[in-house]
Design an enzyme around this catalytic site. Structure first.
Site, PDB file in Angstrom:
ATOM      1  N   LYS A  42     -41.375  15.056 -43.893  1.00 31.07           N
ATOM      2  CA  LYS A  42     -42.451  15.997 -44.291  1.00 31.07           C
ATOM      3  C   LYS A  42     -43.034  15.726 -45.677  1.00 31.07           C
ATOM      4  O   LYS A  42     -43.715  16.546 -46.259  1.00 31.07           O
ATOM      5  CB  LYS A  42     -41.988  17.482 -44.234  1.00 31.07           C
ATOM      6  CG  LYS A  42     -41.391  17.877 -42.922  1.00 31.07           C
ATOM      7  CD  LYS A  42     -42.362  17.693 -41.797  1.00 31.07           C
ATOM      8  CE  LYS A  42     -41.805  16.760 -40.766  1.00 31.07           C
ATOM      9  NZ  LYS A  42     -42.847  16.191 -39.893  1.00 31.07           N
ATOM     10  N   GLY A  44     -44.987  12.953 -46.162  1.00 27.36           N
ATOM     11  CA  GLY A  44     -46.186  12.125 -46.009  1.00 27.36           C
ATOM     12  C   GLY A  44     -45.894  10.824 -45.274  1.00 27.36           C
ATOM     13  O   GLY A  44     -46.653   9.848 -45.396  1.00 27.36           O
ATOM     14  N   THR A  45     -44.824  10.818 -44.494  1.00 22.07           N
ATOM     15  CA  THR A  45     -44.412   9.627 -43.747  1.00 22.07           C
ATOM     16  C   THR A  45     -45.529   9.125 -42.821  1.00 22.07           C
ATOM     17  O   THR A  45     -45.848   7.934 -42.805  1.00 22.07           O
ATOM     18  CB  THR A  45     -43.179   9.959 -42.867  1.00 22.07           C
ATOM     19  OG1 THR A  45     -42.318  10.822 -43.590  1.00 22.07           O
ATOM     20  CG2 THR A  45     -42.449   8.719 -42.423  1.00 22.07           C
ATOM     21  N   THR A  46     -46.101  10.035 -42.060  1.00 28.64           N
ATOM     22  CA  THR A  46     -47.118   9.678 -41.066  1.00 28.64           C
ATOM     23  C   THR A  46     -48.324   9.038 -41.756  1.00 28.64           C
ATOM     24  O   THR A  46     -48.860   8.026 -41.295  1.00 28.64           O
ATOM     25  CB  THR A  46     -47.552  10.957 -40.309  1.00 28.64           C
ATOM     26  OG1 THR A  46     -46.393  11.706 -39.961  1.00 28.64           O
ATOM     27  CG2 THR A  46     -48.366  10.636 -39.079  1.00 28.64           C
ATOM     28  N   TRP A  47     -48.713   9.633 -42.854  1.00 25.06           N
ATOM     29  CA  TRP A  47     -49.867   9.147 -43.629  1.00 25.06           C
ATOM     30  C   TRP A  47     -49.585   7.748 -44.187  1.00 25.06           C
ATOM     31  O   TRP A  47     -50.384   6.825 -44.056  1.00 25.06           O
ATOM     32  CB  TRP A  47     -50.127  10.135 -44.767  1.00 25.06           C
ATOM     33  CG  TRP A  47     -51.453  10.036 -45.449  1.00 25.06           C
ATOM     34  CD1 TRP A  47     -52.516   9.250 -45.094  1.00 25.06           C
ATOM     35  CD2 TRP A  47     -51.851  10.769 -46.613  1.00 25.06           C
ATOM     36  NE1 TRP A  47     -53.551   9.460 -45.979  1.00 25.06           N
ATOM     37  CE2 TRP A  47     -53.168  10.381 -46.904  1.00 25.06           C
ATOM     38  CE3 TRP A  47     -51.218  11.718 -47.427  1.00 25.06           C
ATOM     39  CZ2 TRP A  47     -53.876  10.916 -47.997  1.00 25.06           C
ATOM     40  CZ3 TRP A  47     -51.914  12.253 -48.507  1.00 25.06           C
ATOM     41  CH2 TRP A  47     -53.226  11.851 -48.779  1.00 25.06           C
ATOM     42  N   HIS A 105     -35.668   7.434 -43.412  1.00 26.31           N
ATOM     43  CA  HIS A 105     -35.397   8.604 -44.267  1.00 26.31           C
ATOM     44  C   HIS A 105     -34.077   8.408 -45.026  1.00 26.31           C
ATOM     45  O   HIS A 105     -33.599   9.314 -45.692  1.00 26.31           O
ATOM     46  CB  HIS A 105     -35.285   9.879 -43.421  1.00 26.31           C
ATOM     47  CG  HIS A 105     -36.560  10.294 -42.752  1.00 26.31           C
ATOM     48  ND1 HIS A 105     -37.794  10.226 -43.357  1.00 26.31           N
ATOM     49  CD2 HIS A 105     -36.795  10.816 -41.512  1.00 26.31           C
ATOM     50  CE1 HIS A 105     -38.718  10.676 -42.524  1.00 26.31           C
ATOM     51  NE2 HIS A 105     -38.138  11.031 -41.401  1.00 26.31           N
ATOM     52  N   SER A 135     -43.531  22.732 -45.004  1.00 24.93           N
ATOM     53  CA  SER A 135     -43.926  21.827 -43.921  1.00 24.93           C
ATOM     54  C   SER A 135     -42.766  21.639 -42.936  1.00 24.93           C
ATOM     55  O   SER A 135     -42.940  21.691 -41.719  1.00 24.93           O
ATOM     56  CB  SER A 135     -44.348  20.490 -44.533  1.00 24.93           C
ATOM     57  OG  SER A 135     -44.759  19.607 -43.533  1.00 24.93           O
ATOM     58  N   ARG A 259     -50.315  19.234 -39.316  1.00 20.60           N
ATOM     59  CA  ARG A 259     -50.420  20.696 -39.343  1.00 20.60           C
ATOM     60  C   ARG A 259     -51.627  21.096 -40.182  1.00 20.60           C
ATOM     61  O   ARG A 259     -52.667  21.436 -39.656  1.00 20.60           O
ATOM     62  CB  ARG A 259     -49.110  21.307 -39.886  1.00 20.60           C
ATOM     63  CG  ARG A 259     -48.987  22.810 -39.717  1.00 20.60           C
ATOM     64  CD  ARG A 259     -47.707  23.312 -40.351  1.00 20.60           C
ATOM     65  NE  ARG A 259     -47.687  23.074 -41.788  1.00 20.60           N
ATOM     66  CZ  ARG A 259     -48.155  23.918 -42.702  1.00 20.60           C
ATOM     67  NH1 ARG A 259     -48.628  25.097 -42.340  1.00 20.60           N
ATOM     68  NH2 ARG A 259     -48.115  23.619 -43.998  1.00 20.60           N
ATOM     69  N   LYS A 260     -51.515  21.024 -41.506  1.00 22.74           N
ATOM     70  CA  LYS A 260     -52.632  21.407 -42.384  1.00 22.74           C
ATOM     71  C   LYS A 260     -53.026  20.270 -43.313  1.00 22.74           C
ATOM     72  O   LYS A 260     -54.183  20.128 -43.672  1.00 22.74           O
ATOM     73  CB  LYS A 260     -52.218  22.604 -43.244  1.00 22.74           C
ATOM     74  CG  LYS A 260     -52.597  23.941 -42.679  1.00 22.74           C
ATOM     75  CD  LYS A 260     -52.476  24.974 -43.779  1.00 22.74           C
ATOM     76  CE  LYS A 260     -53.135  26.275 -43.383  1.00 22.74           C
ATOM     77  NZ  LYS A 260     -52.921  27.299 -44.422  1.00 22.74           N
TER      78      LYS A 260
HETATM   79  P1  A3P Z   1     -48.135  20.060 -43.590  1.00 20.50           P
HETATM   80  O1  A3P Z   1     -47.071  20.601 -42.681  1.00 20.50           O
HETATM   81  O2  A3P Z   1     -48.075  20.642 -44.959  1.00 20.50           O
HETATM   82  O3  A3P Z   1     -49.490  20.145 -43.003  1.00 20.50           O
HETATM   83  P2  A3P Z   1     -44.378  13.644 -42.384  1.00 20.50           P
HETATM   84  O4  A3P Z   1     -45.442  12.732 -41.955  1.00 20.50           O
HETATM   85  O5  A3P Z   1     -43.513  13.091 -43.480  1.00 20.50           O
HETATM   86  O6  A3P Z   1     -43.604  14.191 -41.243  1.00 20.50           O
HETATM   87  O7  A3P Z   1     -45.102  14.873 -43.101  1.00 20.50           O
HETATM   88  C1  A3P Z   1     -45.940  15.733 -42.378  1.00 20.50           C
HETATM   89  C2  A3P Z   1     -46.862  16.421 -43.346  1.00 20.50           C
HETATM   90  O8  A3P Z   1     -47.892  15.500 -43.735  1.00 20.50           O
HETATM   91  C3  A3P Z   1     -47.571  17.612 -42.706  1.00 20.50           C
HETATM   92  O9  A3P Z   1     -47.841  18.493 -43.778  1.00 20.50           O
HETATM   93  C4  A3P Z   1     -48.817  16.944 -42.166  1.00 20.50           C
HETATM   94  O10 A3P Z   1     -49.867  17.824 -41.892  1.00 20.50           O
HETATM   95  C5  A3P Z   1     -49.154  15.997 -43.303  1.00 20.50           C
HETATM   96  N1  A3P Z   1     -49.978  14.854 -42.875  1.00 20.50           N
HETATM   97  C6  A3P Z   1     -49.887  14.138 -41.735  1.00 20.50           C
HETATM   98  N2  A3P Z   1     -50.809  13.173 -41.708  1.00 20.50           N
HETATM   99  C7  A3P Z   1     -51.518  13.273 -42.850  1.00 20.50           C
HETATM  100  C8  A3P Z   1     -52.628  12.558 -43.388  1.00 20.50           C
HETATM  101  N3  A3P Z   1     -53.191  11.559 -42.734  1.00 20.50           N
HETATM  102  N4  A3P Z   1     -53.092  12.941 -44.594  1.00 20.50           N
HETATM  103  C9  A3P Z   1     -52.521  13.963 -45.273  1.00 20.50           C
HETATM  104  N5  A3P Z   1     -51.488  14.688 -44.818  1.00 20.50           N
HETATM  105  C10 A3P Z   1     -50.974  14.347 -43.617  1.00 20.50           C
END
Ligand code: A3P
Length: 297
Positions: A42, A44-47, A105, A135, A259-260
């Protein structure tokens, strides 16, 4: 993942990940050209997966043909303990073309020795702990089959978080492990914060590309490639793609990774007393380290 946690090598992890983590430690052989994306869930892994993949593959696929448009970022960048070592103790990862990108992780001290000892690069992204908890909390709720009364459970989950008892926790140890490694060798570990990427993504796309030795040429800069990659990987773009609205990654819904995507959403869910408690923890645990978060009040 909401399941039972077990402490291994000083870090809390889901019981089902214990065997894959041990296999990763035992068998993963990093190559000098590997890129390891390390995070707490949570943060910013996905990003970061999307960004690293898009930067490295920009000359292989046109940006408007990117596999990210029809694959979830978790499908294009495997996680060591969730994907590569999940079903096999010693999988063959040699066939993956270089540069291989993996995420994890796992904490810095628990990484396989070859990651620390080879020339491979590590990119770490962390996030202010209040948004991190917020998150994580929503992610767990979203992936639960039953919905519990939020108020009761959020207090218990928060208490556990503050005691360090959460996936990859304690959060201060996870962050400090990579922070100190970065201070020790900034060519080896790039230390990023989610909030800084939100503030200036083009600067960070450039910075990541330089760090992994895939810098943008002047020609690319003129053609707006950095901005195109930033847009491709933006929350707005990725969260609206069909693939990210449907399907699953590991045991989680793809949609729950989007999510947001904002800084400071904790204010809508956590009380000032909760923030105060986290701030006290940060004060005592990060004191003297030079690591700080502006976004916790
Ligand atoms: P929120 O729950 O605050 O919206 P992870 O990727 O490490 O699991 O983290 C997920 C968090 O990153 C979530 O935060 C998600 O919405 C946010 N997220 C996913 N993709 C993103 C992107 N491309 N840019 C910015 N935030 C992103």
């Amino acid at each position: 993942d909401g399941g039972q946690l077990v402490k291994y090598d000083g870090i809390w992890c889901a019981t089902r990940l214990l065997r894959p983590i041990i296999s990763t430690q035992k068998y993963f052989k990093a190559k000098d050209t590997d890129i390891i994306l390390s995070t707490m869930p949570k943060s910013g892994t996905t990003w970061l997966k999307a960004l690293a993949f898009a930067i490295i593959n920009r000359n292989i696929h046109e940006i408007d043909q990117s596999p990210l448009l029809n694959s979830n970022p978790h499908a294009v960048v495997p996680a060591l303990e969730f994907d590569a070592y999940r079903d096999q103790e010693n999988p063959d990862l040699e066939h993956i073309p270089s540069p291989r990108i993996f995420s994890t992780h796992i904490s810095y001290n628990t990484l396989p020795d070859s990651i620390r000892e080879s020339e491979c690069k590590i990119i770490y992204i962390c996030r202010n702990p209040l948004d991190l908890f917020n998150s994580l909390w929503h992610f767990l709720l979203d992936n639960k089959s039953e919905k519990y009364a939020e108020r009761i459970l959020i207090d218990k989950a928060f208490d556990m978080f503050c005691k360090g008892n959460h996936h990859s926790g304690p959060f201060w140890d996870h962050m400090l492990g990579y922070w100190n490694a970065h201070l020790n060798d900034s060519q080896k570990v790039l230390f990023l914060k989610y909030e800084d990427l939100k503030e200036d993504i083009t600067f960070h796309v450039k910075r990541i590309a330089e760090f992994i030795e895939f810098p943008f040429s002047l020609e690319e800069e003129k053609q707006g490639v950095i901005e195109k990659i930033s847009r491709l990987c933006s929350f707005e773009n990725l969260s609206n793609l069909e693939i990210n609205k449907t399907g699953n990654s590991d045991i989680f819904k793809n949609s729950s990774f989007f999510r947001k995507g904002e800084v400071g959403d904790w204010k809508n869910h956590l009380t000032p007393e909760m923030a105060e408690r986290v701030n006290k923890i940060l004060e005592s645990k990060l004191e003297g380290s030079g690591l700080m978060f502006k976004t916790c009040n």
